[in-house]
Design a protein around this motif. Structure first.
Motif, PDB file in Angstrom:
ATOM      1  N   MET A 192       0.843  -1.084  -0.009  1.00  0.00           N
ATOM      2  CA  MET A 192      -0.145  -0.117  -0.034  1.00  0.00           C
ATOM      3  C   MET A 192       1.065   1.250  -0.063  1.00  0.00           C
ATOM      4  N   SER A 193       0.493   2.228  -0.839  1.00  0.00           N
ATOM      5  CA  SER A 193       1.385   3.479  -0.852  1.00  0.00           C
ATOM      6  C   SER A 193       1.184   4.174   0.420  1.00  0.00           C
ATOM      7  N   GLN A 194       2.493   4.982   0.870  1.00  0.00           N
ATOM      8  CA  GLN A 194       2.505   5.840   1.645  1.00  0.00           C
ATOM      9  C   GLN A 194       2.234   7.290   1.336  1.00  0.00           C
ATOM     10  N   TYR A 195       1.248   7.948   1.768  1.00  0.00           N
ATOM     11  CA  TYR A 195       0.877   9.275   1.385  1.00  0.00           C
ATOM     12  C   TYR A 195       1.299  10.359   2.130  1.00  0.00           C
ATOM     13  N   TYR A 196       1.935  11.601   1.521  1.00  0.00           N
ATOM     14  CA  TYR A 196       2.396  12.514   2.397  1.00  0.00           C
ATOM     15  C   TYR A 196       1.495  13.954   2.121  1.00  0.00           C
ATOM     16  N   THR A 197       1.346  14.490   3.087  1.00  0.00           N
ATOM     17  CA  THR A 197       0.580  15.800   2.935  1.00  0.00           C
ATOM     18  C   THR A 197       1.571  16.900   2.146  1.00  0.00           C
ATOM     19  N   SER A 198       0.868  18.017   1.723  1.00  0.00           N
ATOM     20  CA  SER A 198       1.829  18.808   0.767  1.00  0.00           C
ATOM     21  C   SER A 198       2.755  19.458   1.832  1.00  0.00           C
ATOM     22  N   GLY A 199       2.588  19.588   3.349  1.00  0.00           N
ATOM     23  CA  GLY A 199       3.573  20.083   4.197  1.00  0.00           C
ATOM     24  C   GLY A 199       4.689  19.180   4.305  1.00  0.00           C
ATOM     25  N   GLU A 200       4.167  17.771   4.405  1.00  0.00           N
ATOM     26  CA  GLU A 200       5.223  16.670   4.468  1.00  0.00           C
ATOM     27  C   GLU A 200       6.035  16.629   3.413  1.00  0.00           C
TER      28      GLU A 200
ATOM     29  N   THR B 109       2.917  10.743  -3.149  1.00  0.00           N
ATOM     30  CA  THR B 109       3.747   9.450  -2.814  1.00  0.00           C
ATOM     31  C   THR B 109       5.317   9.510  -3.080  1.00  0.00           C
ATOM     32  N   ASP B 110       5.775   8.350  -2.891  1.00  0.00           N
ATOM     33  CA  ASP B 110       7.387   8.381  -3.014  1.00  0.00           C
ATOM     34  C   ASP B 110       7.363   8.386  -4.692  1.00  0.00           C
ATOM     35  N   GLN B 111       6.639   7.954  -5.434  1.00  0.00           N
ATOM     36  CA  GLN B 111       6.826   8.098  -6.879  1.00  0.00           C
ATOM     37  C   GLN B 111       6.695   9.498  -7.276  1.00  0.00           C
ATOM     38  N   ASP B 112       5.763  10.208  -6.705  1.00  0.00           N
ATOM     39  CA  ASP B 112       5.604  11.809  -7.069  1.00  0.00           C
ATOM     40  C   ASP B 112       6.806  12.450  -6.463  1.00  0.00           C
TER      41      ASP B 112
END
Length: 393
Positions: free
Chosen positions: A1-9, A44-47
């Motif tokens: 499952m992909s880990q998601y980051y907020t804009s700030g993170e 995501t990490d791909q982004d």
């Protein structure tokens, strides 16, 4: 499952501001992977890998529109490769420019230490002189620049036979011949015709640049027919009457003393053997010169008009002083193109002052060329070769 980051993170992870992340979203450079129910951006990490590419290319000097054109992460690799080569060239020029400044500063400091009066105009001339010398040495360090010129001709020429296959077909090689090519460059004459090289031919590829020869050997591979040697055409290290054929493809005009080079070529040719030497005229690629000078009239793509030293219009007269039966054959062709990048690569590969003058105006120049070629751009080609026979004693 992909880990998601907020804009700030996501911004903290990349050491940029949230404003930058939002701006890249607005410019369609980096869209978030998804949104929360409230509309917040999630990455995501791909982004993050995409963002790293954007930040690197931006640091290298590409505009955001350039970066978008490169279709980061999934797009045209050749476009990305060509664009990176252009930017690398500009970075190298800037580095050489800074080296010249350091040399001038050192010379000025030494003058001050000796209580000499500083000649500021002399220091400025030092910068320009060393810049010219270093630019020329960079030209022939390896085959990067010559390859840029070859690509423009190969990919956008009207005559689909191609210069090197055409020239090769006119050499009439036979088994047992001993051949010397002077100024072989990246070996394209042979790598593009490798399957047609007769067995039993002994071919020596020479150049004044070890880097060029290394590139040629890499292109041709380990073939028993080929040998490689660093040779100055004005001092050929072979005995009299050695070769059945000498080739000088677009190189005689680079010799400091063309007459000396021709005497050396005549000396190492067997009686009745031939020199095949190619060149071009004043009309060749004239539109490229007109293009850069319409942008900046101070740009000169070559410090010397090479066709005046040895060209299609005066080549027969020059060769006839040393050889008999001098004949000329032209290659009928032109370039049709509507893309800016190959033209810019060609321009930056030339050995004039263009890189110095374009260094801080690259984006403006790129837009200018794009506008000029968008509806199609035609370039005249006027090149060919002379065959000159060594007179039988």
């Amino acid at each position: 499952m992909s880990q998601y980051y907020t804009s700030g993170e996501f911004a903290n992870k990349a050491h940029v501001s949230i404003r930058t992340i939002r701006y890249y979203d607005q410019k369609n450079l980096l869209k978030p992977a998804t949104h929360t129910k409230s509309g917040a951006r999630l990455y995501t990490d791909q982004d993050f890998a995409k963002l790293q590419q954007i930040l690197l290319l931006k640091y290298l000097g590409f505009s955001l529109s350039d970066i978008r054109e490169m279709t980061i992460g999934s797009g045209d690799k050749q476009l990305l490769r060509n664009s990176l080569q252009i930017q690398k060239r500009l970075a190298e020029e800037r580095l050489e420019e800074m080296k010249n400044v350091v040399n001038a500063i050192d010379s000025t400091s030494q003058a001050l230490d000796r209580n000499d009066q500083v000649d500021w105009s002399k220091m400025l001339n030092l910068i320009h002189l060393t810049s010219m010398n270093q630019s020329l040495s960079m030209q022939y360090k390896n085959a990067t620049n010559i390859s840029a010129r070859i690509r423009l001709h190969r990919n956008y020429s009207v005559n689909k036979e191609g210069w090197f296959p055409w020239l090769f077909s006119n050499l009439h090689l036979k088994s047992g011949m001993k051949v010397l090519e002077l100024g072989a460059g990246n070996g394209a004459l042979w790598s593009q015709n490798i399957d047609q090289v007769p067995a039993g031919v002994n071919i020596i590829l020479s150049d004044v640049s070890e880097g060029m020869l290394a590139d040629a050997k890499n292109e041709i591979g380990d073939k028993p027919e080929f040998q490689y040697a660093v040779i100055d055409a004005q001092k050929i290290p072979f005995a009299d009457n050695t070769f059945d054929l000498v080739i000088a493809n677009h190189m005689l005009f680079y010799c400091d003393d063309i007459s000396l080079a021709l005497r050396e070529i005549r000396r190492v040719l067997k009686p009745g053997a031939s020199l095949v030497c190619s060149t071009y005229s004043k009309r060749h690629m004239r539109e490229i010169t007109d293009l850069v000078q319409s942008f900046n009239s101070n740009i000169v793509l070559s410090s010397t008009n090479l066709y005046e030293r040895f060209g299609l219009d005066n080549g027969k007269q020059i060769l006839s002083k040393f050889f008999s039966d001098v004949t000329c054959k032209k290659y009928h062709d032109a370039i049709e193109i509507s893309e800016a990048t190959p033209i810019i690569s060609y321009i930056l590969s030339c050995h004039g002052n263009q890189n110095e003058l374009l260094l801080n105006h690259y984006q403006e120049f790129k837009q200018y060329v794009e506008q000029k070629v968008s509806g199609g751009f035609s370039i005249t080609k006027d090149a060919g070769f002379f065959t000159a026979r060594n007179q039988i004693s």
